[in-house]
Design a protein around this motif. Structure first.
Motif, PDB file in Angstrom:
ATOM      1  N   THR A  80     -52.555 -17.127  58.044  1.00 14.62           N
ATOM      2  CA  THR A  80     -52.508 -17.750  56.719  1.00 14.62           C
ATOM      3  C   THR A  80     -51.456 -18.845  56.641  1.00 14.62           C
ATOM      4  O   THR A  80     -51.173 -19.351  55.558  1.00 14.62           O
ATOM      5  CB  THR A  80     -52.207 -16.692  55.640  1.00 14.62           C
ATOM      6  OG1 THR A  80     -50.951 -16.062  55.924  1.00 14.62           O
ATOM      7  CG2 THR A  80     -53.306 -15.641  55.607  1.00 14.62           C
ATOM      8  N   GLY A 113     -51.668 -21.841  54.240  1.00 14.92           N
ATOM      9  CA  GLY A 113     -52.611 -21.445  53.202  1.00 14.92           C
ATOM     10  C   GLY A 113     -51.921 -21.156  51.885  1.00 14.92           C
ATOM     11  O   GLY A 113     -50.781 -21.555  51.640  1.00 14.92           O
ATOM     12  N   SER A 114     -52.618 -20.428  51.026  1.00 10.70           N
ATOM     13  CA  SER A 114     -52.134 -20.115  49.683  1.00 10.70           C
ATOM     14  C   SER A 114     -51.884 -18.623  49.541  1.00 10.70           C
ATOM     15  O   SER A 114     -52.183 -17.825  50.443  1.00 10.70           O
ATOM     16  CB  SER A 114     -53.163 -20.571  48.645  1.00 10.70           C
ATOM     17  OG  SER A 114     -54.341 -19.783  48.755  1.00 10.70           O
ATOM     18  N   THR A 153     -53.568 -16.739  47.645  1.00 13.58           N
ATOM     19  CA  THR A 153     -54.897 -16.124  47.675  1.00 13.58           C
ATOM     20  C   THR A 153     -55.316 -15.806  49.103  1.00 13.58           C
ATOM     21  O   THR A 153     -55.881 -14.738  49.378  1.00 13.58           O
ATOM     22  CB  THR A 153     -55.922 -17.060  47.022  1.00 13.58           C
ATOM     23  OG1 THR A 153     -55.540 -17.289  45.663  1.00 13.58           O
ATOM     24  CG2 THR A 153     -57.308 -16.456  47.047  1.00 13.58           C
ATOM     25  N   ASP A 154     -55.044 -16.717  50.044  1.00 15.50           N
ATOM     26  CA  ASP A 154     -55.373 -16.467  51.454  1.00 15.50           C
ATOM     27  C   ASP A 154     -54.589 -15.277  51.990  1.00 15.50           C
ATOM     28  O   ASP A 154     -55.124 -14.462  52.757  1.00 15.50           O
ATOM     29  CB  ASP A 154     -55.067 -17.713  52.288  1.00 15.50           C
ATOM     30  CG  ASP A 154     -55.854 -18.929  51.841  1.00 15.50           C
ATOM     31  OD1 ASP A 154     -57.044 -18.760  51.502  1.00 15.50           O
ATOM     32  OD2 ASP A 154     -55.293 -20.035  51.816  1.00 15.50           O
ATOM     33  N   SER A 157     -56.016 -11.950  50.718  1.00 15.37           N
ATOM     34  CA  SER A 157     -57.306 -11.607  51.334  1.00 15.37           C
ATOM     35  C   SER A 157     -57.132 -10.754  52.577  1.00 15.37           C
ATOM     36  O   SER A 157     -58.066 -10.050  52.979  1.00 15.37           O
ATOM     37  CB  SER A 157     -58.079 -12.880  51.687  1.00 15.37           C
ATOM     38  OG  SER A 157     -58.386 -13.622  50.532  1.00 15.37           O
ATOM     39  N   ASN A 158     -55.961 -10.809  53.210  1.00 15.72           N
ATOM     40  CA  ASN A 158     -55.730 -10.069  54.443  1.00 15.72           C
ATOM     41  C   ASN A 158     -54.869  -8.829  54.263  1.00 15.72           C
ATOM     42  O   ASN A 158     -54.531  -8.161  55.232  1.00 15.72           O
ATOM     43  CB  ASN A 158     -55.078 -10.998  55.480  1.00 15.72           C
ATOM     44  CG  ASN A 158     -56.034 -12.026  56.030  1.00 15.72           C
ATOM     45  OD1 ASN A 158     -57.008 -11.696  56.697  1.00 15.72           O
ATOM     46  ND2 ASN A 158     -55.777 -13.291  55.742  1.00 15.72           N
ATOM     47  N   GLN A 180     -54.063 -19.868  43.986  1.00 15.93           N
ATOM     48  CA  GLN A 180     -54.634 -20.770  44.983  1.00 15.93           C
ATOM     49  C   GLN A 180     -53.768 -22.005  45.184  1.00 15.93           C
ATOM     50  O   GLN A 180     -53.969 -22.757  46.141  1.00 15.93           O
ATOM     51  CB  GLN A 180     -56.053 -21.162  44.573  1.00 15.93           C
ATOM     52  CG  GLN A 180     -56.992 -19.972  44.477  1.00 15.93           C
ATOM     53  CD  GLN A 180     -58.390 -20.343  44.020  1.00 15.93           C
ATOM     54  OE1 GLN A 180     -59.039 -21.182  44.634  1.00 15.93           O
ATOM     55  NE2 GLN A 180     -58.845 -19.748  42.938  1.00 15.93           N
ATOM     56  N   ASP A 185     -60.563 -14.491  61.092  1.00 16.89           N
ATOM     57  CA  ASP A 185     -59.534 -15.526  61.196  1.00 16.89           C
ATOM     58  C   ASP A 185     -58.830 -15.387  62.538  1.00 16.89           C
ATOM     59  O   ASP A 185     -58.683 -14.279  63.064  1.00 16.89           O
ATOM     60  CB  ASP A 185     -58.493 -15.392  60.082  1.00 16.89           C
ATOM     61  CG  ASP A 185     -59.117 -15.345  58.693  1.00 16.89           C
ATOM     62  OD1 ASP A 185     -60.156 -15.989  58.502  1.00 16.89           O
ATOM     63  OD2 ASP A 185     -58.560 -14.656  57.817  1.00 16.89           O
ATOM     64  N   SER A 187     -59.284 -20.289  59.654  1.00 21.65           N
ATOM     65  CA  SER A 187     -59.786 -19.208  58.807  1.00 21.65           C
ATOM     66  C   SER A 187     -61.304 -19.238  58.793  1.00 21.65           C
ATOM     67  O   SER A 187     -61.920 -20.301  58.897  1.00 21.65           O
ATOM     68  CB  SER A 187     -59.240 -19.355  57.380  1.00 21.65           C
ATOM     69  OG  SER A 187     -59.666 -20.571  56.798  1.00 21.65           O
ATOM     70  N   ASP A 188     -61.903 -18.058  58.649  1.00 20.62           N
ATOM     71  CA  ASP A 188     -63.361 -17.921  58.606  1.00 20.62           C
ATOM     72  C   ASP A 188     -64.000 -18.711  59.747  1.00 20.62           C
ATOM     73  O   ASP A 188     -64.778 -19.647  59.531  1.00 20.62           O
ATOM     74  CB  ASP A 188     -63.892 -18.375  57.254  1.00 20.62           C
ATOM     75  CG  ASP A 188     -65.342 -17.969  57.030  1.00 20.62           C
ATOM     76  OD1 ASP A 188     -65.862 -17.154  57.812  1.00 20.62           O
ATOM     77  OD2 ASP A 188     -65.958 -18.489  56.086  1.00 20.62           O
ATOM     78  N   THR A 195     -64.319 -22.278  53.241  1.00 17.08           N
ATOM     79  CA  THR A 195     -63.447 -21.225  53.750  1.00 17.08           C
ATOM     80  C   THR A 195     -63.108 -21.418  55.224  1.00 17.08           C
ATOM     81  O   THR A 195     -62.106 -20.867  55.693  1.00 17.08           O
ATOM     82  CB  THR A 195     -64.104 -19.845  53.571  1.00 17.08           C
ATOM     83  OG1 THR A 195     -65.431 -19.875  54.131  1.00 17.08           O
ATOM     84  CG2 THR A 195     -64.205 -19.478  52.094  1.00 17.08           C
TER      85      THR A 195
END
Length: 844
Positions: free
Chosen positions: A143, A146-147, A149-150, A153-154, A195, A736, A755-756, A782
Motif C-alpha cells: 500500500t 496509496g490511501s 482506504t487501500d 482493504s488489507n 481515499q 497485490d 495493486s490488483d 484498482t
C-alpha cells in the motif's frame, strides 16, 4: 510552502531541543549461540534506574548504534522474538571516553518466554492482542503510495467496498477514530476523505471488535483506530518520502521530530493527489413486461488531500505531562463523467427512450482541529488521571452540475430537450469533545478500578441554491427538486466505571457505561418559501460489558466477552438531500431514523507455538434491533428510489480464524478466514424484506526477506457472495504484490508495488424486488502501479522505534519490585494498556 508563522513556531519549539548536546555512541553486535548475526532485534538504552531513554534495532549484520544523550552510566536491554532478554550494565560515557563498544552480545533462544499476549515481533505486519489487532502500515509495502482506504482493504477482519464504505466481519457502520479521537476532522464524508488520506501518514491501524465500557458505545461492530505517525526517539529525527503512480497519482510527505528529556516536538505533513477512472453499468428487467432498461456511465474521479499536524509534548515533571496538537487538513474531490439511460422493448432494436447526461462535481473541506491532553500520575503506584479536550471545525463548498439531453427521436437521431442544472452549496460541521479518565488500584490484591466521563457536542449545516436552465429557450429558474436547507446538532454525555481483577489463572473485568444522546434539527425542501420541518429525539441508555479469561497450560488462553452497543444514524443517513446523479436510481436520507441497538458476544481461543507460530479463533454472535438498511422501491417507469429505514431485527453470527506462521527465518505469513451468516428481518417495512445467507472472506499476507536488503510481499483477498436486505453482492477477489529495497544502512527505502495485479476487483450486485431484477456492475481503477522512496535522517534506524520494554525480566539487582505475571493477564482485559496504542491512545 508552510506559512511563515508556522515555520517560526516550529523553529521556536525546536530551539530548546537543538541545544541539547549529543556526547557519545554505544555500539555493538548481536549474535546467537553459533555466532550468526541477529537482525531486527530491539536494543533499549536505559538509565541506571531502568527508565527508558532511547532505542534502536539491529541491522542485517547484527550491528547496532545508539547515541548516549549525556555523560553518565547506562544500561542496555536487548531482546528478540523467541530469545531471553539480556541486560548489559555499567556502560560509562564521559567526555574523555565518548564512545563505547560493548562487543558481541549473545542471545539464547527459547520457547519459554512466550507469556506475552503479543505473539509477533515488532517487524511483523500484524500484531495480535486479546482485545485488538494492530496492523503496522510501514510493513505492508503493497500500500506504499496509496490511501487509508487501500490500507484498510488489507487489514484482517476488515472489508472495503467499491464506494469506500468500511465493514468489520461483514457488517458496516464501523466507528472510525483518528488517534483515538472521532474522525470529524476528516469532514462530513469520511469514506471519501479516507481515499484522500495518504497511507504514508499512518503508523498503524487498531481493530477492536468488542470494546469495553471505557470506549464509546457507538458503532455496530466495533472500532477502527487510525494511528498517525509520531516519532519518540531522542534528538532530532525525520523522514521525507515521495512517490508516483500510474495515471497521474502523486504523493509526498515530511515528518520531523525533536526530543529531549523535557520536550517532544513533532511536525507531520503529507500530500496525496489521486486520479482514477470509474465505469459503471446497470440494468433492470420486469418479468411481467417486455420493457427493459439499461444504463451506463464512465468518468474520472480526483482526490486531493494535504494533511498537517504540528504539536509538542512537555514533560513538566515525572508525574505530569502536557501535549498540544494542531491539525490542518485540506481536501478537494471531483468527479466528471457522462451517463446514458435507455428504455428498450424485446421486439425492437431501437430504444424507445434515450437520455444522455454530462455531470461534473467538485468540492471539499478545509478542516482545523486543536487537541490538548494532560496526564497526571499520583504518588500511589499505578494511580493516574488523564484528560483531553478537542475542538474540530470543517467548512466545505461544493458544486454539482448536470447537462441533460432528453426526448431522443430515433427518426432524426437528435435530442430535442436540453436542460442544465447547477447546484452550488456550502456547509460544514464542528465538534467539541472533552473527557477525563481515572485509574487506581482498588480493594483486592490485583484489583483495578477505571472510571471516567466524556462529553461530545456536534453541529452540522448544509444548504444549496439550485437552478435549472432550458438551453433551447435560455430560461433559467429555481430548481425545487434539488433544493435543500438542513441543520443538525447532537450531544452525547457519558460516564463509565469498570473493575478488573485476577484470581490465579482466571481474570475478569466488568463495566457499565451510561450515555445520554439528544439530537435535533430542521429541514426545508422544495422551496425557500416553505416552512422548516423540525424533528428531535433523545435517549438515555445503559451499556454493560463483561470480559472473562482463563489461562490454560502450554501457552493457551480462552476469553469470553459480552457488550451492548448503539449505532446512531449518521447525518448523511439523516439528511434529506436528493441524489440525482443517476436519474434511474435516486436516493435520499431519512430524518426520521432511530438508533439501532446491538448485543455482541465473543468466545476467543488463543494458542502460541514454538518458533513464533500463533493461532487465534473467535466465535461471535450479534443481535441488532432497529437495524438500519437502505430500502429500494421500484416504479413502473423503470426508475427506483432508495432510502435508509429501520428494519425490525438483524442477526449475524460467525467464526473467525487468524494464524501467523514463521515458515522460515526469512519467511512469515499471516492468514485470516471469516465465515458468517446474516439474517435480515424487515417485514415492518415490506412483507418481502426477509433475507438470509452465508458468506465468507479470507486474506493472506506473506513476506520474504531476500539478500542484499531486498524483501518481497504478496497479499491476496477473496470475498464470497454476500446477502443484502434486497439482493446479493457477488464475489470479488484480488492480489497485490510489492518489492522493497533498503539502502544506506536502512536509512533509505525504495518500494515498487502493483495493486490488483490481475485487474479482478470488480463489484456486481443483484437486487430482486417483486417482479423486478436490477443488476449493477461497478469498475473503478484498482490496478495501480506505484514507486515510493523514503529517506530517514537523524537517529533513524529501520523506521521502527523500540518496542515498549517489559519489566518482568530485569536483573534482580536492578529491580525495585518484581512485576507479577498476574498483572499482564489482567491488563489483557483492558484495551487502554495494551501495546500498540497510538499517540492519542485507543478511542474512548
Amino acid at each position: 510552502m508552510l506559512p511563515n508563522r508556522v515555520v517560526a513556531l516550529f523553529a521556536a519549539l525546536l530551539l530548546p531541543v537543538l541545544s541539547f548536546a549529543q556526547n557519545g555512541k554505544i555500539t555493538g553486535r548481536l549474535a546467537d549461540g553459533k555466532n550468526n548475526p541477529i537482525s531486527y532485534a530491539t536494543v533499549v538504552l536505559m538509565k541506571a534506574d531502568s527508565s527508558v531513554l532511547d532505542g534502536a534495532t539491529s541491522a542485517d549484520n547484527g550491528s547496532f548504534e545508539i547515541d548516549a544523550p549525556a555523560p553518565g552510566s547506562y544500561l542496555l536491554k536487548v531482546s528478540a522474538i523467541g530469545a531471553a532478554p539480556r541486560f548489559i550494565g555499567d556502560i560509562n560515557i564521559s567526555p574523555e571516553t565518548p564512545g563505547k563498544d560493548v562487543g558481541v552480545i549473545t542471545l539464547s533462544f527459547t520457547t519459554q518466554n512466550l507469556d506475552e499476549v503479543q505473539i509477533v515481533s515488532e517487524k511483523s505486519v500484524m500484531e495480535m492482542y486479546v482485545d485488538k489487532k494492530v496492523f503496522n502500515v510501514d510493513k505492508n509495502i503493497t500500500t506504499a503510495g496509496g490511501s487509508a482506504t487501500d490500507v484498510l482493504s488489507n487489514v484482517p477482519s476488515v472489508s472495503v467496498d467499491v464506494d469506500g464504505s468500511v465493514s468489520l466481519r461483514g457488517k458496516g457502520n464501523v466507528t472510525i477514530l483518528i488517534d483515538g479521537k472521532p474522525a470529524t476532522l476528516l469532514g462530513s464524508d469520511v469514506n471519501t476523505a479516507l481515499q484522500s488520506l495518504p497511507a504514508a501518514s499512518i503508523d498503524n491501524i487498531e481493530v477492536i471488535t468488542n470494546p469495553g465500557a471505557k470506549y464509546d458505545a457507538q458503532g455496530v461492530t466495533g472500532i477502527i483506530n487510525i494511528v498517525t505517525k509520531r516519532d519518540k526517539k531522542f534528538g532530532f529525527n525525520g523522514s521525507v518520502n515521495a512517490g508516483a503512480g500510474t495515471r497521474d497519482k502523486y504523493n509526498g510527505g515530511l515528518n520531523l521530530n525533536a526530543k529531549n528529556t523535557r520536550w517532544n516536538v513533532f511536525l507531520n505533513s503529507n500530500f496525496r493527489n489521486n486520479r482514477n477512472y470509474n465505469r459503471n453499468s446497470n440494468g433492470r428487467d420486469n418479468f411481467n413486461s417486455a420493457l427493459y432498461y439499461r444504463g451506463a456511465d464512465t468518468g474520472t474521479r480526483t482526490f486531493t488531500g494535504w494533511f498537517n499536524s504540528l504539536g509538542a509534548e512537555y514533560i513538566i515533571n515525572k508525574n505530569n505531562t502536557l501535549t498540544l496538537t494542531q491539525n490542518v487538513n485540506y481536501m478537494r474531490w471531483g468527479n466528471k463523467g457522462v451517463s446514458y439511460f435507455g428504455t428498450y422493448a424485446d421486439s425492437l432494436n431501437q430504444p424507445l427512450a434515450l437520455r444522455q447526461r454530462f455531470s461534473e462535481s467538485r468540492g471539499g473541506p478545509l478542516s482545523f482541529a486543536t487537541n490538548l491532553d494532560y496526564k497526571h500520575k499520583f504518588r500511589k503506584e499505578k494511580q493516574e488521571i488523564t484528560s483531553s479536550i478537542n475542538y474540530a471545525n470543517s467548512a466545505m463548498k461544493h458544486r454539482q452540475q448536470y447537462n441533460t439531453y432528453d426526448a431522443f427521436d430515433p427518426a432524426d437521431g437528435n435530442y430535442h430537450t436540453n436542460l442544465y442544472e447547477n447546484t452550488p452549496g456550502e456547509g460544514g460541521n464542528s465538534s467539541l469533545n472533552a473527557q477525563a479518565d481515572f485509574t487506581t488500584p482498588f480493594a483486592l490484591k490485583n484489583g483495578k478500578l477505571d472510571a471516567g466521563w466524556k462529553t461530545q457536542l456536534f453541529w452540522f449545516r448544509s444548504a444549496n441554491r439550485p437552478t435549472i436552465t432550458n438551453r433551447l429557450t435560455g430560461v433559467e429558474s429555481f430548481n425545487p427538486v434539488l433544493y435543500n436547507d438542513y441543520y443538525y446538532r447532537q450531544q452525547n454525555h457519558a460516564a463509565y466505571a469498570s473493575f478488573a481483577d485476577q484470581q490465579g489463572k482466571f481474570s475478569y473485568m466488568a463495566g457499565l457505561r451510561l450515555e445520554y444522546t439528544g439530537y435535533d434539527g430542521n429541514v426545508r425542501r422544495g422551496d425557500t418559501t416553505q416552512p422548516y420541518v423540525y424533528y428531535t429525539n433523545n435517549f438515555l441508555n445503559l451499556f454493560p460489558s463483561v470480559f472473562l479469561s482463563y489461562k490454560l497450560p502450554k501457552d493457551q488462553s480462552v476469553y469470553l466477552n459480552f457488550s451492548r452497543r448503539i449505532n446512531r444514524p449518521s447525518f448523511w443517513n439523516l439528511m434529506p438531500f436528493v441524489d440525482l446523479s443517476n436519474p434511474q436510481d435516486t436516493s435520499m436520507g431519512n430524518p426520521n431514523l432511530k438508533p439501532e441497538f446491538i448485543y455482541n458476544a465473543e468466545l476467543n481461543y488463543n494458542r502460541m507455538f514454538k518458533k513464533g507460530h500463533n493461532f487465534m479463533t473467535s466465535a461471535y454472535y450479534q443481535y441488532t434491533s432497529g437495524m438500519i438498511e437502505r430500502y429500494r422501491r421500484f416504479y413502473s417507469d423503470g426508475t427506483s428510489f432508495s432510502q435508509p429505514q429501520n428494519l425490525a431485527t438483524g442477526l449475524t453470527y460467525g467464526l473467525e480464524l487468524i494464524g501467523r506462521m514463521q515458515l522460515l527465518p526469512i519467511w512469515d505469513a499471516t492468514v485470516n478466514f471469516n465465515l458468517f451468516r446474516n439474517e435480515v428481518r424487515g417485514t415492518n417495512i415490506a412483507p418481502e424484506l426477509n433475507n438470509s445467507g452465508t458468506a465468507w472472506f479470507t486474506k493472506a499476507n506473506t513476506n520474504i526477506r531476500l539478500p542484499k536488503g531486498f524483501s518481497l510481499q504478496l497479499n491476496g483477498n477473496y470475498e464470497s457472495p454476500k446477502v443484502l436486505a434486497q439482493g446479493k453482492l457477488q464475489e470479488v477477489y484480488w492480489v497485490d504484490i510489492a518489492l522493497r529495497k533498503n539502502f544506506f544502512n536502512n536509512k533509505a527505502t525504495l518500494v515498487l508495488n502493483v495493486s490488483d495485479v490481475f485487474d479482478t476487483r470488480k463489484y456486481s450486485t443483484d437486487f430482486l424486488y417483486d417482479t423486478y431484477l436490477q443488476t449493477s456492475y461497478r469498475d473503478r481503477e484498482t490496478r495501480i502501479g506505484n514507486i515510493s522512496f523514503t529517506y530517514r535522517f537523524g537517529k533513524s534506524d529501520s523506521g521502527t522505534g523500540p518496542a515498549k520494554p517489559t519489566e518482568s525480566k530485569r536483573p534482580k539487582t536492578r529491580e525495585k519490585k518484581e512485576e507479577k505475571p498476574v498483572e499482564k493477564d489482567r491488563n489483557n482485559l483492558r484495551g487502554d494498556e495494551s501495546e500498540g496504542g497510538g499517540s492519542g491512545g485507543p478511542g474512548k
